[in-house]
Design a protein around this motif. Sequence first.
Motif: not given
Length: 193
Positions: A115-131
């Motif tokens: 699986l590959v995800l490509l996108g504008d997540l409007n957050g960095t990898m350290n943003d816990r809300a993207l967990n």
Amino acid sequence: AASGIDVLALEELKGDMVPVYEEGLAEAYPYHSVQGTVGLWSKLPLRGARPVDIHMGWTRAMRASVVTPKGEVAVYVAHLPSVRVRMNAGFTANQRDNSADALGAAISRDPHERLVLLGDLNGTMNDRALNGVTSQLRSTQGAAGDGFGFSWPASFPMARIDQIMVKGVEPVSSWALPATRSDHLPIAARVAF
């Protein structure tokens, strides 16, 4: 397209511009799907393209299978809502956080091993809300990136809010491409499997 990549994702597509992209990318990328405001162009065949509900009220995420000589890869394209500071409400991230949870739930249900995800997540990898997303996938930049890989704002990049994340494939390299007319730098990665 000049970078020679096999799969290209675009976010924040305006409906009247889609035919321009379709015509401009047709020769290099004969396969494509646009779902709402996100699109996927590929040199390899696509199968089963469909929208992914990230609780926005309109389509800002999609999923398709890219058919490679080594088997299919599920590819998600997503544009999560922006985090805003509003005078009457302060720091508002609830919509982005809810969309991230919905995207994470869709990814967790996906039966594909690759699986590959490509996108504008409007957050960095350290943003816990993207967990819900980041706990399942590996950042190509974190695993094999060149430099910081910052993508936003394009005029003076200070954060990487645009992501390429994977599972079941091995990140080989990851980097930011030169500026375009967007306020984000495009990003790229190579993966192996």
